[in-house]
Design a protein around this motif. Structure first.
Motif, short mmCIF file in Angstrom:
data_model
loop_
_atom_site.label_atom_id
_atom_site.label_comp_id
_atom_site.label_asym_id
_atom_site.label_seq_id
_atom_site.Cartn_x
_atom_site.Cartn_y
_atom_site.Cartn_z
N VAL A 144 0.84 -1.20 0.00
CA VAL A 144 0.00 0.00 0.00
C VAL A 144 0.87 1.25 0.00
CG1 VAL A 144 -1.64 1.32 1.42
CG2 VAL A 144 -1.95 -1.15 1.12
N GLU A 145 1.95 1.20 0.79
CA GLU A 145 2.73 2.43 0.99
C GLU A 145 3.86 2.62 -0.02
OE1 GLU A 145 2.45 3.84 5.40
OE2 GLU A 145 3.22 1.79 5.41
N PHE A 168 -8.60 -3.75 -2.93
CA PHE A 168 -8.63 -4.49 -1.67
C PHE A 168 -10.04 -5.00 -1.43
CE2 PHE A 168 -10.12 -4.10 2.73
CZ PHE A 168 -9.25 -4.96 3.40
N THR A 217 3.55 1.99 -6.19
CA THR A 217 2.19 1.46 -6.37
C THR A 217 1.28 2.58 -6.85
OG1 THR A 217 2.58 -0.02 -4.50
CG2 THR A 217 0.30 0.29 -5.18
N LYS A 260 -2.63 8.03 -5.34
CA LYS A 260 -3.05 6.63 -5.50
C LYS A 260 -4.57 6.50 -5.52
CE LYS A 260 1.06 4.86 -3.34
NZ LYS A 260 1.71 3.96 -2.41
N SER A 280 -7.76 4.07 -4.61
CA SER A 280 -8.10 2.89 -3.79
C SER A 280 -9.48 2.38 -4.19
CB SER A 280 -8.18 3.21 -2.30
OG SER A 280 -7.20 4.10 -1.92
N LYS A 320 -3.71 5.36 4.44
CA LYS A 320 -2.30 5.23 4.06
C LYS A 320 -2.10 5.54 2.58
CE LYS A 320 -0.60 2.36 7.74
NZ LYS A 320 -0.81 1.05 8.32
N ALA A 321 -3.08 5.17 1.78
CA ALA A 321 -2.94 5.40 0.33
C ALA A 321 -3.02 6.89 -0.01
CB ALA A 321 -4.03 4.63 -0.41
N ILE A 350 -4.63 0.55 -5.44
CA ILE A 350 -4.83 -0.59 -4.54
C ILE A 350 -6.24 -1.12 -4.76
CG2 ILE A 350 -5.00 -1.31 -2.11
CD1 ILE A 350 -3.20 1.75 -2.35
N ILE A 385 -6.10 1.25 4.99
CA ILE A 385 -5.49 1.35 3.65
C ILE A 385 -5.88 2.68 3.00
CG2 ILE A 385 -5.61 0.38 1.30
CD1 ILE A 385 -5.69 -2.41 2.55
#
Ligand code: NAD
Length: 519
Positions: free
Chosen positions: A247-248, A257, A252, A282, A284, A270-271, A255, A267
């Motif tokens: 994720v970090e 998930f 990337t 990012k 998600s 953090k994303a 994500i 997540i």
């Protein structure tokens, strides 16, 4: 030209020939238990001395397979391998990328019982549930292989302008982190991964620590189909370490998930952090939990409603994000529907999933799940009335079995009516009016699935307008979504509002680009 998409038929287990083939598949899985399996990075098999075991939840002394404890260094290597493979893969024509999915689907169809049998042993799925999981995985591959063509060139949606040639298309994002749960260990893993890959992305995939073996079977299937090295990189190991770094990692791009609300929300946060060297925000795509309700109106067919409730609440021991965990019944029929549900629940058979078709509920997935269910049973006893089940089922040398459990007279804001238990527990709530039932149904943090049983057409229309869930079912159970037929995903804390197996799902894995040429 591909034939139109059709859902994969389920196996007819009333045919004794199919039963015999399935039993043979189970024996075959048994012959290959307890082997060391690898991770896959840039096409290279990677083993480590530090390994963990995946076990049979119905008989936890039985090791299904051993896998490497991946580290953050493995994540860094896997992201680099995926970055190296990205250029060639993203420029591979979409129909060729789709071809890999179709080949993998064909191979999985041929070997479907091997996948299902492995799930019976690694995830404790009853046969029928395991068979449906494999069929859904085949559906995802077949469906997304057909969907990708619509995104490759969407220039016909542009307004034409004299003196210019306009092009509008969707292109890949980059390297994706795919993180999946154990409860649909083949379907969800295959679905998220194949959507990302057919869209031109390369991926680092990490299955749940509880079901790495069936995930490895899927990755190996793609490898056998000749998928270029580095397009799918497979890591195993602890979620917080391997998943956390995926994720970090600044490399990337997105994500995908599916899992619990707690991890999904973590997540999401953090994303959102932009790390040094990271050149994008990012994306998600998160699918999380549910607290799904079935409303039973006074006008409902009560036998149908009771059958739908029991199926939705206790299929795969309630370990589905779509499982019914609340029944909101109109006061006029509350007692009658409760009685029917209790009778049906008491008739369910808990046992070893390998034993075959006579078993309705296998184990829950691990000790943590068993403890969680039993602690919610204690909570439920304090805040409502236990009317069926409620005990762990003790069997010597056996795993994590618990009775299907029904609570009555729960208050809509009771903990058992608000928190995801993810086990075979359902709470009955009494509603004075249909308006009240809808209010209770909507009063959770989640918004995944819901169902209404009513013969009164006005009630169904009201539910369409007011019952706020991603998947609403009228006069049928709230589980069992089919790819393409019931695009799946929820609102609120159930996720980021995407629809797996739906016509716009691939868009989440791509970015639109406009190209204008002056003529
Ligand atoms: P989980 O959140 O515990 O784990 C999911 C995945 O996340 C696993 O691969 C795990 O290793 C990984 N992970 C754990 N900690 C992590 C971290 N800190 N960073 C990154 N990754 C991490 O969920 P689970 O127990 O495997 O699955 C059950 C949950 O999934 C339930 O809440 C269920 O409702 C939900 N679910 C939702 C859907 C849906 O479509 N909405 C479908 C299936 C399951």
């Amino acid at each position: 030209m591909l034939s139109p998409f059709k859902n994969e038929p389920l196996t007819d287990f009333s045919d004794s020939a199919n039963v015999a083939v399935f039993e043979a598949a189970l024996r075959h899985v048994r012959e290959s238990l307890d082997r060391l399996q690898p991770m896959l990075i840039g096409g290279r098999e990677v083993l480590t001395s530090d390994v963990f075991a995946s076990v049979n939840p119905a008989a936890p002394h039985e090791v299904v397979a051993r896998f490497p404890q991946g580290t953050t260094q493995h994540v860094d290597q896997a992201v680099e391998a995926a970055q190296c493979a990205f250029k060639a893969w993203s420029q591979t024509p979409a129909f060729e990328r789709a071809g890999y999915l179709l080949r993998a689907a064909a191979l999985m169809r041929r070997e479907r019982h091997a996948f299902s049998a492995a799930m019976v042993i690694e995830a404790g799925k009853p046969w029928v549930e395991a068979d449906a999981d494999t069929a859904e995985a085949i559906d995802f591959m077949e469906y997304y292989a057909r969907q990708i063509a619509a995104f490759e060139d969407a220039s016909d949606r542009l307004v034409p302008r004299a003196g210019e040639r306009g092009q509008f298309r969707y292109i890949a994002l980059g390297v994706g982190a795919i993180i999946s749960p154990w409860n649909f260990p083949v379907a969800i893993f295959t679905g998220m991964m194949s959507a990302a890959v057919v869209s031109g992305n390369t991926v680092v995939v990490k299955p749940s620590e509880l079901t790495p073996y069936v995930a490895w079977m899927v990755v190996d299937l793609f490898r056998r189909c000749g998928l270029p090295a580095g397009v799918i990189n497979f890591l195993t190991g602890p979620g917080a370490v391997v998943g956390g770094r995926m994720v970090e990692h600044p490399g990337t791009r997105f994500i995908a998930f599916t899992g619990s609300r707690h991890v999904g929300a973590d997540i999401y946060a953090k994303a959102a952090v932009v790390h040094p060297g990271q050149r994008w925000l990012k994306r998600s795509i998160l699918e999380m939990g549910g607290k799904d309700a079935i409303i039973v109106d006074a006008s409902a067919d009560l036998d149908e409603a009771a059958a739908g409730i029991v199926d939705s609440a206790f299929g795969f021991s309630g370990q589905k994000c779509s499982a019914c965990s609340r029944v909101i019944a109109h006061a006029d029929i509350y007692d009658a529907v409760l009685e029917r549900v209790v009778d049906r629940t008491r008739a369910l058979r808990v046992g070893m999933p390998e034993a075959g078709l006579d078993v309705d509920l296998g184990p829950v997935i691990d000790t943590r799940a068993l403890n969680k269910v039993t602690s919610y049973v204690s909570i439920g006893r304090g805040e409502s009335e236990l009317v069926a089940g409620g005990s762990a089922v003790e069997m010597p040398d056996r795993g994590y079995f618990v009775e299907p459990t029904v609570f009555a007279n729960a208050s809509p804001d009771a903990r058992i009516a608000q928190e995801e238990i993810f086990g075979p527990v359902v709470a009955f709530i009494r509603a004075g009016t249909f308006d009240e039932a809808i209010t209770y149904a909507n009063d959770t943090d989640y918004g995944l699935t819901g169902a209404v049983y009513a013969m009164d057409h006005q009630r169904l229309e009201q539910a369409r307008r007011e019952f706020h869930v991603g998947n609403l079912y009228l006069n049928r159970k709230c589980t069992g979504a089919l790819v393409g037929v019931h695009p799946f995903g929820g609102f609120g804390m159930s996720g980021t509002d995407s629809k797996a197996g739906g016509p716009d799902y691939l868009m989440h894995f791509m970015q639109p680009q406009t190209i204008t040429e002056r003529l």
